[in-house]
Design a protein around this motif. Structure first.
Motif, PDB file in Angstrom:
ATOM      1  N   VAL A  39       0.833  -1.203   0.000  1.00 56.20           N
ATOM      2  CA  VAL A  39       0.000   0.000   0.000  1.00 56.20           C
ATOM      3  C   VAL A  39       0.865   1.250   0.000  1.00 56.20           C
ATOM      4  N   ALA A  40       1.862   1.279   0.895  1.00 55.39           N
ATOM      5  CA  ALA A  40       2.703   2.473   1.009  1.00 55.39           C
ATOM      6  C   ALA A  40       3.455   2.744  -0.289  1.00 55.39           C
ATOM      7  N   ASP A  41       4.034   1.707  -0.872  1.00 52.56           N
ATOM      8  CA  ASP A  41       4.770   1.887  -2.125  1.00 52.56           C
ATOM      9  C   ASP A  41       3.835   2.296  -3.256  1.00 52.56           C
ATOM     10  N   ALA A  42       2.629   1.734  -3.281  1.00 52.76           N
ATOM     11  CA  ALA A  42       1.668   2.092  -4.326  1.00 52.76           C
ATOM     12  C   ALA A  42       1.270   3.558  -4.205  1.00 52.76           C
ATOM     13  N   GLU A  43       1.058   4.032  -2.976  1.00 57.56           N
ATOM     14  CA  GLU A  43       0.703   5.437  -2.786  1.00 57.56           C
ATOM     15  C   GLU A  43       1.849   6.353  -3.230  1.00 57.56           C
ATOM     16  N   ASP A  44       3.092   5.935  -2.949  1.00 57.30           N
ATOM     17  CA  ASP A  44       4.241   6.729  -3.399  1.00 57.30           C
ATOM     18  C   ASP A  44       4.292   6.792  -4.926  1.00 57.30           C
ATOM     19  N   CYS A  45       3.973   5.661  -5.568  1.00 56.43           N
ATOM     20  CA  CYS A  45       3.990   5.627  -7.033  1.00 56.43           C
ATOM     21  C   CYS A  45       2.907   6.529  -7.620  1.00 56.43           C
ATOM     22  N   VAL A  46       1.758   6.557  -6.980  1.00 52.00           N
ATOM     23  CA  VAL A  46       0.686   7.447  -7.437  1.00 52.00           C
ATOM     24  C   VAL A  46       1.121   8.904  -7.291  1.00 52.00           C
ATOM     25  N   GLN A  47       1.781   9.224  -6.190  1.00 51.99           N
ATOM     26  CA  GLN A  47       2.256  10.590  -5.983  1.00 51.99           C
ATOM     27  C   GLN A  47       3.299  10.968  -7.034  1.00 51.99           C
ATOM     28  N   ASP A  48       4.220  10.037  -7.336  1.00 51.83           N
ATOM     29  CA  ASP A  48       5.228  10.301  -8.371  1.00 51.83           C
ATOM     30  C   ASP A  48       4.570  10.462  -9.740  1.00 51.83           C
ATOM     31  N   THR A  49       3.496   9.717  -9.960  1.00 54.29           N
ATOM     32  CA  THR A  49       2.765   9.833 -11.225  1.00 54.29           C
ATOM     33  C   THR A  49       2.152  11.227 -11.354  1.00 54.29           C
ATOM     34  N   TRP A  50       1.605  11.733 -10.256  1.00 51.64           N
ATOM     35  CA  TRP A  50       1.029  13.077 -10.266  1.00 51.64           C
ATOM     36  C   TRP A  50       2.089  14.127 -10.594  1.00 51.64           C
ATOM     37  N   ILE A  51       3.258  13.984 -10.004  1.00 53.60           N
ATOM     38  CA  ILE A  51       4.336  14.955 -10.249  1.00 53.60           C
ATOM     39  C   ILE A  51       4.698  14.979 -11.728  1.00 53.60           C
ATOM     40  N   ARG A  52       4.820  13.789 -12.325  1.00 55.06           N
ATOM     41  CA  ARG A  52       5.169  13.733 -13.743  1.00 55.06           C
ATOM     42  C   ARG A  52       4.031  14.247 -14.617  1.00 55.06           C
ATOM     43  N   TRP A  53       2.803  13.897 -14.248  1.00 52.40           N
ATOM     44  CA  TRP A  53       1.633  14.340 -15.002  1.00 52.40           C
ATOM     45  C   TRP A  53       1.523  15.868 -14.966  1.00 52.40           C
ATOM     46  N   ALA A  54       1.769  16.457 -13.803  1.00 46.00           N
ATOM     47  CA  ALA A  54       1.625  17.899 -13.636  1.00 46.00           C
ATOM     48  C   ALA A  54       2.683  18.676 -14.417  1.00 46.00           C
ATOM     49  N   ARG A  55       3.867  18.107 -14.556  1.00 47.58           N
ATOM     50  CA  ARG A  55       4.944  18.849 -15.202  1.00 47.58           C
ATOM     51  C   ARG A  55       5.037  18.587 -16.707  1.00 47.58           C
ATOM     52  N   ASP A  56       4.429  17.477 -17.182  1.00 46.03           N
ATOM     53  CA  ASP A  56       4.528  17.127 -18.604  1.00 46.03           C
ATOM     54  C   ASP A  56       3.712  18.076 -19.479  1.00 46.03           C
TER      55      ASP A  56
END
Length: 307
Positions: A39-56
């Protein structure tokens, strides 16, 4: 479980992409969780996905949902390579982090069969790319062409990987698993027998080749190796149950199937257990006791991180 389908340019909206991301957050968490079992790693991956999505630069993105899935898969694959080395030094058996849901979810077991807790254990036998391909194809129904883009392989290669992964998973899945009603009946009976410390009743419920796996991660008392055999396992389970006198145990949904959650006096989870069964007998008992794998649950078991 259905295809993601083409979302269309209309999903972009005029909100800078935040609303699009939020609409797909649950899906992104599910993909990452099914690939990682954490769960913790999945939430971190979702957060990293948001960062990339926001900057792309998303001006040329016609299908936001597929684009987001591609990002989360890439992020999660990178995370998987790091977690595998940690698991090599893990103390005792490793089990996934459970998603404890409202009890009525256990009545809809057929909706989550492919991503059950037991299935996550099986998926641990796959290599990272195999697991990603299996999850995207078998769980979320993505076309091979979309999966190829997500994992950076050719479509032909993805078809081969999907076939190999499917064969490996099916070889390890129970051939005749219990149906929802039988699973619930066995889980309720198991909970009652453990509460009573009834060794004879437990022995009668267990298959001769039953396996008991307890994950304490070196942070709490747990068997460092799986136990096998009905008589030995029944004595172990009855003895362990005596340490939980005064605590509360209840039926709940664990990754969409009937399971058991145990709580201390402050309503914090102490253990989560899931059974596998066939032909009316319990074939496997999976128990998560590692506090680090239960802390995301909190006292409220009616919610999961995906909600």
């Amino acid at each position: 479980m259905g295809t993601l389908g083409a979302a269309g340019a209309a999903e972009h909206g005029g909100d800078g992409g935040a609303a699009v991301f939020e609409r797909n957050r649950g899906l992104l968490f599910s993909v990452a969780y099914d690939m990682l079992g954490s769960v913790a790693d999945a939430e971190d991956c979702v957060q990293d996905t948001w960062i990339r999505w926001a900057r792309d630069d998303r001006s040329g993105v016609a299908d936001p949902k597929s684009y987001l899935v591609r990002i989360v898969v890439n992020v999660t694959l990178n995370r998987m390579r790091g977690t595998r080395s940690r698991r090599e030094t893990y103390v005792g058996p490793w089990l996934p982090e459970p998603l404890v849901t409202a009890p009525d979810v256990a009545d809809r077991v057929e909706l989550a069969d492919t991503v059950s807790f037991a299935m996550l254990v099986v998926l641990e036998t796959l290599a990272p790319v195999e697991r990603a391909v299996f999850v995207l194809r078998e769980v979320f129904g993505l076309p091979h062409a979309e999966i190829a883009e997500a994992v950076g392989r050719t479509e032909a290669a993805v078809r081969q990987v999907a076939h190999r992964a499917r064969e490996r998973v099916h070889a390890r899945r129970p051939r005749f698993p219990a149906d929802a009603a039988e699973h619930r009946r066995l889980t309720e009976g198991f909970l009652a027998a453990c509460a009573d410390g009834d060794v004879d009743r437990l022995t009668a419920m267990l298959a001769d080749d039953v396996e008991v796996v307890t994950d304490g991660g070196g942070r709490t008392r747990a068997a460092l190796r799986p136990l096998s055999g009905a008589a030995k396992s029944a004595r172990f389970l009855a003895a362990v149950s005596t340490h939980y006198t005064g605590f509360r145990a209840e039926m709940t949904g664990v990754n969409g199937v009937p399971g058991i959650a145990m709580f201390d006096a402050d309503a914090m989870p102490m253990a989560v257990a899931v059974l596998e069964a066939r032909d009316g007998l319990i074939t496997r008992v999976l128990v998560v006791r590692n506090p680090g794998k239960l802390q995301h649950l909190g006292p409220d078991t009616g919610r999961s991180p995906a909600q």
